[in-house]
Write an enzyme that holds these catalytic residues in place. Structure first.
Site, mmCIF file in Angstrom:
data_model
loop_
_atom_site.group_PDB
_atom_site.id
_atom_site.type_symbol
_atom_site.label_atom_id
_atom_site.label_comp_id
_atom_site.label_asym_id
_atom_site.label_seq_id
_atom_site.Cartn_x
_atom_site.Cartn_y
_atom_site.Cartn_z
ATOM 1 N N ASP A 153 -4.825 5.029 0.622
ATOM 2 C CA ASP A 153 -6.041 4.252 0.390
ATOM 3 C C ASP A 153 -7.021 5.094 -0.409
ATOM 4 O O ASP A 153 -7.046 6.324 -0.280
ATOM 5 C CB ASP A 153 -6.687 3.837 1.711
ATOM 6 C CG ASP A 153 -5.860 2.813 2.473
ATOM 7 O OD1 ASP A 153 -5.183 2.002 1.814
ATOM 8 O OD2 ASP A 153 -5.893 2.826 3.713
ATOM 9 N N ASP B 234 -4.323 -4.072 -0.531
ATOM 10 C CA ASP B 234 -5.193 -4.718 0.457
ATOM 11 C C ASP B 234 -6.050 -5.796 -0.197
ATOM 12 O O ASP B 234 -6.227 -6.896 0.346
ATOM 13 C CB ASP B 234 -6.116 -3.689 1.114
ATOM 14 C CG ASP B 234 -5.364 -2.635 1.906
ATOM 15 O OD1 ASP B 234 -4.240 -2.915 2.358
ATOM 16 O OD2 ASP B 234 -5.913 -1.531 2.078
#
Length: 210
Positions: A154, A188
């Site tokens: 991430d 995401d």
């Protein structure tokens, strides 16, 4: 089906290129400000689901990775089965985004432990994730974890503003926080946008064509 495939491939490529760049150029926890106060690049690793959520330790991680592949298979079957029934761009775009997001993250959790030489690992003795390691990872296929035990990369952080709940609000009164606090990635974002399209434009997504 072709439109879904194009969207999926494009998003997965963008997602994976961004993750490879961050993983091989940033140390864990390293950050860079893009736009002052509200957009930062922050390298974190996530052993679980979207936006940093995880559960069940190493068993939960492996189970989640396997479940993702099963759901991806079901999604491909559903799209293929209904490609002539639902022919709107809303269907193609939402399905492509959701499929791309699922693929983008499952690639990390399935293969990154085999591709890179360092990463977040499960500590069996402490029954917790070891989130600290030195240096920058290399994609030299030395591996830091077995199949299905890699961690999702991430990097996108959008802390738009800080807030404090009024004292009269039950349970959280007086507590402070940041919107939007979680660190996430392109995959995401794709799942989130695809999901919103499904919810908001449900009738158009599943509009049947003769």
């Amino acid at each position: 089906m072709k439109k879904v495939a194009i969207i999926t491939i494009l998003i997965v490529l963008i997602d994976q290129v961004s993750k490879f760049y961050i993983k091989t150029n940033f140390g864990l926890g390293e950050s860079m400000t893009v736009f002052e106060d509200w957009f930062q690049i922050v390298f974190v690793e996530n052993p679980g689901m979207a936006y940093g959520m995880h559960w069940g330790g190493i068993f939960g991680k492996i189970a989640l990775a396997v479940l993702r592949w099963v759901l991806i298979g079901f999604g491909v079957w559903f799209i293929f089965k209904n490609q002539f029934k639902y022919q709107s761009n809303y269907f193609y775009i939402s399905m492509g985004l959701i499929l791309a997001g699922a693929l983008g993250n499952v690639i990390d959790s399935t293969f990154y432990g085999l591709i890179f030489d360092s990463g977040t690992t499960w500590n069996e003795d402490l029954q917790s994730w070891n989130r600290y390691y030195d240096g920058v990872s290399k994609a030299n296929f030395e591996g830091y974890a077995p199949l299905f035990q890699g961690c999702v990369v991430d990097m996108l952080h959008l802390p738009f503003f800080d807030y404090t709940w009024p004292d009269w609000v039950p349970m959280v009164g007086g507590e402070s926080g940041t919107f939007f606090a979680p660190v996430f990635n392109i995959a995401d974002s794709a799942i989130t946008v695809g999901g919103f399209i499904l919810l908001i434009f449900k009738d158009k997504v599943f509009r049947e064509y003769p």
